[in-house]
Design a protein around this motif. Structure first.
Motif, PDB file in Angstrom:
ATOM      1  N   TRP A 101      15.799 -22.949  26.611  1.00 31.16           N
ATOM      2  CA  TRP A 101      15.623 -22.702  25.188  1.00 31.16           C
ATOM      3  C   TRP A 101      14.052 -22.799  24.745  1.00 31.16           C
ATOM      4  CZ3 TRP A 101      19.073 -19.854  23.212  1.00 31.16           C
ATOM      5  CH2 TRP A 101      20.460 -19.834  23.918  1.00 31.16           C
TER       6      TRP A 101
ATOM      7  N   ARG B 115      12.512 -19.489  26.271  1.00 31.01           N
ATOM      8  CA  ARG B 115      12.910 -18.443  25.167  1.00 31.01           C
ATOM      9  C   ARG B 115      12.343 -18.392  23.643  1.00 31.01           C
ATOM     10  NH1 ARG B 115      16.761 -14.855  25.963  1.00 31.01           N
ATOM     11  NH2 ARG B 115      17.193 -14.770  23.811  1.00 31.01           N
ATOM     12  N   ASP B 116      12.394 -19.566  23.291  1.00 32.60           N
ATOM     13  CA  ASP B 116      12.427 -19.728  21.983  1.00 32.60           C
ATOM     14  C   ASP B 116      10.991 -20.292  21.381  1.00 32.60           C
ATOM     15  OD1 ASP B 116      14.482 -18.191  21.368  1.00 32.60           O
ATOM     16  OD2 ASP B 116      15.776 -20.116  21.184  1.00 32.60           O
TER      17      ASP B 116
ATOM     18  N   LYS C  76      11.499 -14.158  26.736  1.00 37.71           N
ATOM     19  CA  LYS C  76      12.872 -13.898  26.624  1.00 37.71           C
ATOM     20  C   LYS C  76      13.851 -13.190  27.777  1.00 37.71           C
ATOM     21  CE  LYS C  76      13.622 -14.271  21.672  1.00 37.71           C
ATOM     22  NZ  LYS C  76      12.654 -15.265  21.488  1.00 37.71           N
ATOM     23  N   GLY C  77      12.745 -12.977  28.868  1.00 37.90           N
ATOM     24  CA  GLY C  77      13.731 -12.252  30.121  1.00 37.90           C
ATOM     25  C   GLY C  77      14.782 -13.257  30.599  1.00 37.90           C
TER      26      GLY C  77
ATOM     27  N   LYS D 273      17.894 -15.474  30.623  1.00 40.61           N
ATOM     28  CA  LYS D 273      18.841 -15.446  29.658  1.00 40.61           C
ATOM     29  C   LYS D 273      20.010 -16.344  29.713  1.00 40.61           C
ATOM     30  CE  LYS D 273      17.853 -10.869  28.845  1.00 40.61           C
ATOM     31  NZ  LYS D 273      16.875 -10.807  27.719  1.00 40.61           N
ATOM     32  N   PHE D 274      20.629 -16.522  28.422  1.00 41.74           N
ATOM     33  CA  PHE D 274      21.874 -17.491  28.429  1.00 41.74           C
ATOM     34  C   PHE D 274      23.027 -16.928  28.540  1.00 41.74           C
ATOM     35  CE2 PHE D 274      24.645 -19.070  24.776  1.00 41.74           C
ATOM     36  CZ  PHE D 274      24.987 -20.346  25.403  1.00 41.74           C
TER      37      PHE D 274
ATOM     38  N   ILE E 141      11.153 -14.284  35.208  1.00 41.50           N
ATOM     39  CA  ILE E 141      11.191 -12.979  35.427  1.00 41.50           C
ATOM     40  C   ILE E 141       9.618 -12.067  35.081  1.00 41.50           C
ATOM     41  CG2 ILE E 141      12.364 -12.358  33.415  1.00 41.50           C
ATOM     42  CD1 ILE E 141      13.000 -10.592  36.769  1.00 41.50           C
ATOM     43  N   GLU E 142       9.198 -12.726  33.712  1.00 41.47           N
ATOM     44  CA  GLU E 142       8.026 -12.063  33.336  1.00 41.47           C
ATOM     45  C   GLU E 142       7.032 -12.235  34.352  1.00 41.47           C
ATOM     46  OE1 GLU E 142      10.031 -14.061  31.441  1.00 41.47           O
ATOM     47  OE2 GLU E 142      10.170 -13.051  29.916  1.00 41.47           O
TER      48      GLU E 142
ATOM     49  N   SER F 176      17.942 -10.617  35.653  1.00 37.82           N
ATOM     50  CA  SER F 176      16.858 -11.369  35.565  1.00 37.82           C
ATOM     51  C   SER F 176      17.209 -12.430  36.502  1.00 37.82           C
ATOM     52  CB  SER F 176      16.069 -12.052  34.329  1.00 37.82           C
ATOM     53  OG  SER F 176      15.901 -10.815  33.532  1.00 37.82           O
TER      54      SER F 176
ATOM     55  N   THR G 168      12.586  -6.079  34.771  1.00 40.38           N
ATOM     56  CA  THR G 168      11.215  -6.888  34.420  1.00 40.38           C
ATOM     57  C   THR G 168      11.644  -7.852  33.217  1.00 40.38           C
ATOM     58  OG1 THR G 168      10.794  -5.013  32.907  1.00 40.38           O
ATOM     59  CG2 THR G 168       9.637  -5.042  34.976  1.00 40.38           C
ATOM     60  N   GLY G 169      12.858  -7.768  32.762  1.00 44.67           N
ATOM     61  CA  GLY G 169      13.095  -8.793  31.765  1.00 44.67           C
ATOM     62  C   GLY G 169      12.734  -8.110  30.274  1.00 44.67           C
TER      63      GLY G 169
ATOM     64  N   ASP H 197      17.847 -11.391  21.931  1.00 45.60           N
ATOM     65  CA  ASP H 197      16.238 -11.376  22.084  1.00 45.60           C
ATOM     66  C   ASP H 197      15.543 -10.934  21.013  1.00 45.60           C
ATOM     67  OD1 ASP H 197      16.923 -12.069  24.800  1.00 45.60           O
ATOM     68  OD2 ASP H 197      16.686  -9.933  25.433  1.00 45.60           O
TER      69      ASP H 197
ATOM     70  N   TYR I  43      17.750 -20.546  13.351  1.00 42.89           N
ATOM     71  CA  TYR I  43      19.145 -20.351  14.190  1.00 42.89           C
ATOM     72  C   TYR I  43      20.387 -21.002  13.660  1.00 42.89           C
ATOM     73  CZ  TYR I  43      15.416 -19.059  17.357  1.00 42.89           C
ATOM     74  OH  TYR I  43      14.358 -18.350  18.231  1.00 42.89           O
TER      75      TYR I  43
END
Ligand code: FES
Ligand code: FES
Lengths: 161, 739
Positions: free
Chosen positions: A24, A27-28, A33-34, A36-37, A74-75, A104, B207-208, B215, B223
């Motif tokens: 998190w 991502r946040d 964001k590549g 994943k959850f 992944i980025e 990813s 590549t995400g 996203d 949230y």
């Protein structure tokens, strides 16, 4: 609490409680964001990133545990010139992704495997990749894509910049 | 699906000189042709825009959830327009009448219909644009349009020396009249259809960079998580939120129709605060059953009521009454979760214009109604943005996550992203219904004389109609939404509402020739929410019909492939896939002596699929070694996507065959995450060989048809191996003695 992180070759400072899962934060807080959850409990591998070159599940890794370590997402697999990592290239050539959501994590797991063992045999590929779930069932292509890298002998090193 | 006579491909222009191609539905569009509005956004019926800078933009009106519409539908347009598919910019469609699926009159991606329903209309759109460009070039060059050649976005003068880019003539093209007849290419002239083998979304997905619902990012976003009733039918009685509100980062806690929402400045803060919530549930009317109690009720219903006759040839009842020997069998298919890899989520924001929604949804127009249902906004004030979907499989046809996010956003002054945990996803799914199947049959020598199939279980439309019925009439006031659903039920089978085939599809179409066939449905509903799950009714009817067929082949003492072929004398496409797969799998050939093979063939969503599974059991573990598969899905637009969808359907089916089962503990769902709701994993994925059968027929579905045969083919292989029948899923190494 400010925590220093090294992500994809850059120093980043984030403000998060030490027990916040790395997922998190990536991502946040860092907008990466590549990653994943999928399950949040280390069961699916969608959140796989590299920490010092090893595959790690970011959903069940507290951010404090990886401060000062080299994190690649992944980025970070695309190099400074925009060239894809050989695993990403092989994924495109084999038409691996369907919905793509797990990929990813699959790519990070595969790249870590090849980084450790450039010529894994079939059983090793199967065993290592069994921790990464894909609801779209892309397993035959994941396996074939990794084999192609082994057979062609392409380097599988990390390309984070 | 042919282009309906009421639809017209129309062209229009914009102030900035772009050429816009769309679909006009008389009665829906006031303006005639499509155009771009003042602020540069779309009128909601444009498919294709070519602008002066050379960009070709295609509005994709079927969502991409892995099944390949992003590539397949773009290829259709690109083929006729003569541009490379990879040069097309693709955007996801907003809600718009022209984007509705003609099969459902809803903007739905499902039922493996995308290619079939787009096959003609999208090629016409591409061909129409090309025709206008050619007419414009003919005007410039003063030559006959028919003498101009086009290729990869360029026009070629008949003299062979001069060329122009499409972008040079788009402005002039926009002023041409669309020809009444738009001829389409002959298949032998296709350059991309049937040949283009790469996915257009692959780069974004490795590549995400592909943006899924999870996203979506909005400035100043918060949230939300929601605590939902632990049992179906329970309601919030009392909430003690004092401890939750005291947690770091918490913005608010409040009750919405579907549960108690916790809003915080980060997802993690929302989750941590949720643990501190104390909720008392009113469970007086709650479901307290389990798998066993539901199937007991089904059995009682099946005993008490013969049900509705859905197909009848000859007189199966009286033949069976007089028969010397009647073969019977009973099968159980359990409730199943969809478990899309991307958990359910939705982002919502109240803006000056109304309510904006970002969601990974298979039905943006139903999402709009779902949001209107729970807020003060009317459908016209709600805008829905669709993202890439991290799997669909029918899960995202219903819109509970949109209802929740909309209700939460309405109470906030900033955007909010709602995220379901995996546990919430498994426990609050709209499940594949559990179904009970009973068969009776008699043989006449080696042929089937009478076949009676009774299917017992619920109908999905009862659950789906809630928002879907109202979506077809978006102007009705909100208080009538539920009435619309009831009207939908009452008028089922009339022109207003198509018949609900969800319980019987794949059973009424049983392809086998027999003089007496009876298929009936007995309604029984436990009240557990259900929905469409990959292959829908075919997922359980395929299992039941093809397992029983195998039982009859065994009783008749005939080889299972041969027995099926004998009953398929007037079914050439079934026969072809069966013969092809038997050849590919070397059906009669030798194999490891601890292995065995099983076969099944099933038609669904217009496509014919036969599969042969080779399996063994080692250390009480079922191992699937190889699946051979032959498919006839008409003309093929992208061969590798067809192969991918077969592989995907096979592995999805094997997940159900080996692991899938939702059960309850006094009404509380037992399973919660991937450790106890297991998905197939890499080391269980078999070798596969996929045979594509050549066909001149119109294209039919591929997203679902790969699934139904694999479950019975595996069960039949296990019977061949052990002599014991697998009559319920998931299969077990030792199902006990069966007769
Ligand atoms: S999200 Fe981390 S393993 Fe599933
Ligand atoms: S590609 Fe969809 S979950 Fe793996």
């Amino acid at each position: 609490m400010p925590i220093e992180l090294r992500v994809n070759g850059r120093e980043r400072t984030v403000d998060a409680e030490p027990d916040t899962p790395l997922l998190w934060v990536l991502r946040d807080e860092l907008g990466l964001k590549g990653t994943k959850f999928g399950c949040g409990i280390g069961q699916c591998g969608a959140c796989t990133v590299h920490v010092s070159g090893e595959a790690l599940r970011s959903c069940s890794t507290p951010v404090e545990a990886v401060a000062d370590r080299e994190i690649t997402t992944i980025e970070g697999m695309v190099d400074a010139n925009g060239a894809l990592h050989p695993v990403q290239q092989a994924w495109i050539e084999h038409n691996v992704p369907q919905c793509g959501y797990c990929q990813s994590g699959q790519i990070m797991a595969a790249a870590a495997l090849l980084g450790r063992n450039p010529s894994p045999d079939d059983e090793t590929i199967t065993a290592v990749m069994s921790g990464n779930l894909c609801r779209c069932g892309t397993y035959p292509r994941i396996h074939a894509a990794i084999r192609s890298l082994r057979e062609s002998g392409e380097a599988a090193g990390e390309q984070s910049s | 699906m042919k282009l309906s006579r009421r639809e017209f491909i129309k062209a229009g222009g914009t102030g900035s000189g772009a050429l816009v191609i769309g679909l006009t539905l008389p009665g829906c569009s006031r303006s005639g042709g499509p155009r771009i509005t003042e602020d540069g956004s779309w009128t909601p019926n444009a498919w294709l825009v070519l602008d002066g800078s050379g960009d070709v933009t295609f509005t994709l009106d079927r969502v991409e959830m892995g099944q390949g519409t992003y590539t397949g539908l773009t290829t259709l347009v690109a083929e006729e327009l003569d541009v490379h598919p990879e040069s097309v910019r693709i955007i996801f469609a907003p809600v718009g009448d022209a984007y509705a699926n003609p099969e459902y009159i809803l903007q739905v991606t499902g039922g493996s219909t995308s290619l079939a329903t787009s096959w003609e209309r999208l090629r016409k759109a591409g061909a129409g644009a090309r025709a206008l460009l050619v007419k414009a070039a003919a005007e410039v060059w003063q030559v006959e349009p028919g003498d101009i050649r086009t290729d990869e976005g360029a026009l070629y003068h008949p003299d062979g020396t001069q060329t122009m880019a499409y972008s040079d003539v788009v402005e002039l093209a926009a002023r041409q009249r669309m020809p009444d007849e738009i001829p389409l290419k002959l298949p032998e002239n296709f350059r991309y259809i049937g040949r283009h083998d790469k996915r257009l979304d692959a780069y974004a997905k490795v590549t995400g960079r592909a943006v899924y619902g999870l996203d979506v990012e909005r400035p100043d976003m918060v949230y939300a998580v929601v605590s939902r009733p632990p049992r179906v039918g329970a309601k919030v009685d009392a909430v003690d939120d004092s401890a939750a509100l005291a947690q770091k980062g918490v913005v608010d806690v409040f009750t919405i129709e579907r549960g108690v929402a916790v809003v915080a400045d980060s997802y993690w803060h929302a989750r941590k605060a949720q643990e501190k919530l104390r909720i008392e549930w009113d469970e007086r009317d709650a479901f307290r059953g389990d798998h066993e109690s539901i199937f007991q009720d089904y059995r009682k219903a099946a005993d008490d009521s013969r049900g509705d006759t859905e197909r009848s040839n000859g007189n199966a009842r009286s033949v069976l009454r007089r028969a010397d020997r009647v073969f019977t069998a009973e099968y159980e298919a359990p409730f199943l979760a969809h478990a899309t890899m991307e958990p359910q989520n939705c982002t919502a924001e109240v803006t000056a214009r109304g309510l904006e929604i970002w969601a990974p949804t298979q039905a943006p127009d139903i999402a709009r109604i779902a949001a209107a249902r729970v807020t003060a906004f009317s459908p016209g004030d709600i805008e829905v943005h669709t993202t890439f979907l991290g799997g669909g499989f029918g899960r995202r046809l219903t819109q509970e996550y949109v209802e929740e996010a909309a209700a939460i956003a309405e109470k906030l002054d900033r955007p909010v992203k709602l995220i379901w945990s995996r546990e919430e996803d498994i426990r609050h799914d709209m499940y594949r219904p559990g179904m009970l199947h009973r068969f009776q049959a008699s043989l006449n020598g080696e042929g089937i004389e009478a076949w009676d199939h009774q299917i017992t279980g619920p109908l999905i439309f009862d659950y789906f109609a809630r928002n879907a019925a109202a979506t077809q009439y978006p102007w009705v006031p909100r208080f009538l939404y539920d009435t619309m659903a009831r009207v939908g039920r009452l008028t089922e089978g009339t022109f207003l509402t198509p018949k609900d085939h969800s319980a019987i599809e794949g059973a009424v179409e049983v392809p086998y020739g027999a003089p007496n066939i009876l298929v009936r449905h007995t309604q029984a509903d436990a009240g557990v929410p259900i929905s469409y799950w990959r292959a829908v009714g075919h997922s359980h009817n395929g299992f039941a019909v093809e397992t029983f067929m195998d039982e009859l082949a065994h009783e008749a003492g005939v080889d299972p492939v041969e027995f099926r072929l004998r009953h398929l004398t007037d079914k050439p496409r079934h026969r072809a896939v069966l013969e092809k797969v038997a050849e590919a799998a070397d059906w009669k050939g030798s194999m490891n002596e601890d292995h065995a093979r099983g076969v099944a063939v099933h038609w669904s969503f217009g496509s014919y699929v036969a599969q042969i599974v080779e399996a063994s059991i080692e250390n009480q573990r079922i191992l699937v070694h190889r699946v051979s598969c032959a498919i006839d899905c008409g003309q093929i637009v992208n061969p590798d996507i067809v192969r991918m969808q077969m592989e995907s359907g096979i592995n999805f089916g094997l997940s159900a065959a080996l692991h899938g089962r939702i059960d309850w503990d006094e009404g509380r769902v037992r399973q919660s995450n991937f450790h106890d709701y297991r998905l197939l994993q890499q080391d269980e994925s078999p070798a596969m060989d996929i045979v594509l059968v050549d066909s001149e027929e119109d294209p039919s579905g591929v997203g679902e048809p790969g699934l139904p045969p694999v479950i019975p083919a595996l069960g039949n292989a296990l019977f061949a191996l052990t002599g014991k029948r697998q009559r319920s899923t998931p299969f077990v190494a030792d199902p006990g003695e069966t007769s």
